[in-house]
Structure formats: structure tokens, C-alpha cells
Write an enzyme that holds these catalytic residues in place. Sequence first.
Site, mmCIF file in Angstrom:
data_model
loop_
_atom_site.group_PDB
_atom_site.id
_atom_site.type_symbol
_atom_site.label_atom_id
_atom_site.label_comp_id
_atom_site.label_asym_id
_atom_site.label_seq_id
_atom_site.Cartn_x
_atom_site.Cartn_y
_atom_site.Cartn_z
ATOM 1 N N HIS A 1 1.297 -8.080 -2.549
ATOM 2 C CA HIS A 1 2.478 -7.514 -1.886
ATOM 3 C C HIS A 1 2.063 -6.619 -0.712
ATOM 4 C CE1 HIS A 1 6.670 -5.834 -1.945
ATOM 5 N NE2 HIS A 1 6.034 -4.809 -1.392
ATOM 6 N N GLU A 2 1.192 -5.663 -0.995
ATOM 7 C CA GLU A 2 0.807 -4.720 0.061
ATOM 8 C C GLU A 2 0.004 -5.424 1.152
ATOM 9 O OE1 GLU A 2 2.405 -2.056 0.079
ATOM 10 O OE2 GLU A 2 3.062 -2.115 -2.012
ATOM 11 N N HIS B 1 2.440 -6.782 3.646
ATOM 12 C CA HIS B 1 2.830 -5.763 4.639
ATOM 13 C C HIS B 1 1.725 -5.585 5.680
ATOM 14 C CE1 HIS B 1 6.517 -4.189 2.878
ATOM 15 N NE2 HIS B 1 5.952 -3.933 1.714
ATOM 16 N N GLU C 1 9.681 -5.940 4.299
ATOM 17 C CA GLU C 1 9.663 -6.395 2.915
ATOM 18 C C GLU C 1 9.682 -7.925 2.845
ATOM 19 O OE1 GLU C 1 8.959 -4.156 0.866
ATOM 20 O OE2 GLU C 1 9.301 -5.091 -1.090
HETATM 21 ZN ZN ZN Z 1 6.965 -3.452 -0.050
#
Ligand code: ZN
Length: 504
Positions: free
Chosen positions: A264-265, A268, A294
Amino acid sequence: MEDKLQQLKQHLMEVEDLERTSNVLAWDQATYMPPGGNAARARQMALMDRLAHEKLTSAPVGKLLDELQPYAESLPYDADDASLIRLARRHFERAIKVPAAFIARQAEHHAMLYDLWARARPANDFAAVQPHLQTSLDLSRQYADYFPGYAHIADPLIDRNDEGMRTETVRAIFADLRAALMPLVQAIQAKGPVETRFLRQHYPEAVQWQFGRAVIEYYGYDFARGRQDKTHHPFMIKFSGDDVRITTRFDEHDLGDGLFSTLHEAGHALYEQNMPPHFEGLPLNTGTSAGIHESQSRLWENIVGRSRGFWDFFYPNLQAYFPDQLNGVPMEAFYAAINEVKPSLIRVDADEVTYNLHVMLRFDLELQLLEGTLEIKDLPEAWNARYESDLGVTPPDDRDGVLQDVHWYTETVGGNFQGYTLGNLFSAQFYEAALATYPEIPGEIAVGKFGLLRYWLTNNIYRHGSKFTADELVQRVTGGPLRVAPLVNYLREKYSALYDLDLN
Ligand code: ZN
């Protein structure tokens, strides 16, 4: 004109550098700072925020923006200079409405409360943060009041993170999505449980770390321009285009927690690492909204990282890292387990189908707090009631209830949750567009190749930085406004196959 443009850029770069400096302080606070450092750190971060705000709202900036307006209008809308001037004007117009003293007070309050929350959550002690959360709510209302004329008190708060979005728009989108999700959740629940116990064996942290690191290097995360550390609440943070960091947390008895938060990170971070070098130091050099950001993290975490093709490639690899734990587990069983749909207590651990229900209830509670129809003292109870009605689960305590997310304890109350669900919607719509151009992307993923997807994302999203608003970007990239259907179709298709559902 060139001279004035350089002067404006100089001002904006100094604002940006002050903000990035504040980021370094925040990163250190969350990673390595000893608890004793907090009081001074809160003061220092507040100073940085105040200086950045003063710099942005200083008289020369307003004057330069006025003088440069005809130049901006003479250029194509998407030209770098036109986009920079347009973005700077929006930042300036928003900032001049809020006094610098308020910014400093709010920043100091948030830094102080973050520290309290970090201790209150493990201690399950909502009472310790309650009066300070009340102050946060008061400050959030006060912030909104600097923008008179709003249709809903949450609008100015939402606008800070998801520019142009209104409470009513978000409500309508969420209602449509909820109506589509509920039958899917029910159909899946009727199917009975999935075996997941093997995910909760002992998985040594150091090995989890190595595997996650290997995967995000495949994704294209550049460790020469980033690093990964541990925190309570994972995040990505940018100091410059060449220093984009991520943090992760590990649970040695839950393989998915550390892995999917790493993916997830990294999603980003890929966005922030792949903007044009000539944006460096300018406000263009960052993701354009919370929702768009997101969309990138959720795409790499879920649409890619929980896909069948991804695991066709990576599962033998994962088995090699954890032979004792996984050699007896077939790929099919593993794929089903990491995609188990099960109403649960914790948003960040939630599956793709129920995740948005967690977001919607937070959004509703925030609106009630801001509207004054819910009081802070009643928040834990209201939280638990919504978990029972929406997800059918009851939080055993506040630690896994109202204290679980850091947001209300370090940001405004309002405006900080809608981006998560908007992000899921954007991610599906973007991926649909990427597949329309390159239908071979899933086949590439299944052999461990991510370059084509990253190329599409760089070309369509990353390289624009903050040039376009979320609305403008989704229109440009997909030919229409944000829609609920791509996410709903994606979920229905994937989970019909996983759970052998007959939805029609
Ligand atoms: Zn996030």
C-alpha cells in the site's frame, strides 16, 4: 515576465521547503524520537507550519500572482507555468482566509494529541484523549468558519484534501456504493468461512521484511531514493522527489498485515517518486488529492497485490521464504485466504468488499460531530453501534474501536476519511482505462512484470503531479467523471469467482 515568474517560484519553493522540513520532523517523531522529545517537537513543527503559512500569504505572492495572471491565461491550460500559477493561486486564496496564529495553534495541538493517542490506544484509555478531541473538533469548526458560505460545515474540511468535493456529492456516491455492496456482502456471508489459520502461524519479522522489500523492488520502488522504517501506523512521506519514504508495521502472527501495508505505502511512493524532475521544489511536485493518492496505493495493494496473476508469480517465491509455514498450503487456498471477505473491526485490515463500510461510518460520524448532533463523549458508543448495525461486529474495547485510527488524533475532525473510498473508486476506474489501452497488463503481472502498468500510470497520472484536480484528472484519463460501476464490477467479478456466487 520571466523575472516575476522566477520570483514567484522562489517564494513557492521556500514555502515548499518549510513544509518538507516539517515532514522530516514528523517522520522522526513517528519513527525514532524518544518520548521525551515530544513537547519541543510539537513547538518546532508548529513554528515550521506558521512560517510556511506566513511565507505563502505574504504580500509579494498576491501581487506576483496578479501580475502573472495574463501570462498564465496566454498559455495552454496544461502548460507547466499556467498550471503552477493556477495551483499557487488556489493555495494562496485558501491560506489567506486563515490566520497564521490559528495554523500554529492547530499544529501544536495536533502534535500534542498525537503523542497522547500513541499512549492512550495501547492503554485502551479514551478518557485520556476525550477533552483534547473536543478541542480538535472546536478547532475544526473554527477552521470551517473561515470559509463562510459553505453548503455544509464539512465542505471546507473536505476541500483541503479532496479539492472540489462536497459533502452532498460524497454522500450520494457513498449511498450508491453501499446499495451495491450490501447484497454482495450478504451473498458471500451465506457461503461460509474460508480457511485462513495458516496466515496466523509464526512469521518472523525479519523474513517478512525481506519478502516485502523484494516485491516492492519489482514494483519499481527505488530504495536509492527512499527507505523503509517501522511505525505504529504505516505511512508514506516525501522530503523531495529523491527522498520518498515509507513506514510499515509487522505482526509476527499475521502475514498479511505487514505485507499488504508495505504494498500500500509503496503504491503511494511510486506516485511521488515518478514526477518530472523539473517539478522539484514546486507545489506541483506532489499527488493531487487524497482520493487520487489513495487510488495509487489501493491499486498496488489490492487490484495488483491481491490478484490471481500476482500470486501465480510470487507464491512459489513466498513459499521459499517461509517453507515451514507454507509448503503444505496450495496456491488456491492461499489466494482464497488473502481475499477472505469477513466483516471485522479494523479498517486497515479489512477486505476489499467490506473496507468501504468502515470508511462510510467514519464519514457519517464526522458529519454528525461537526453538525452538533453527536457529542464527543458519546462517540465511543456511537462508534460501536455503527459497527454492530453496519458490519455485525462489536468492538470489545476502544483500542479496536474509536481509538484505532490516528486521523482524529492528529488531523482535523472531518475531511480525512472520504478519500479512502474515493480512492478505491478511482483505482478501479483508472485500472479499467489502463486495461482498455493495454489488455496485456494482467498477463505481464502474472510473470512478475510491472513496467507496462507503471508506464501507463506515469504517463497518465504520475507525471502530472498536482497540475489537475481529481475531477479534471479522471475526466482526462477515463473520458468521464468518477463512477461507482468500475469498482462494483471489479468486486462482483473477482468475488463471484472466489466464492462461486450467482449474483443474477
Ligand atoms: Zn493510503
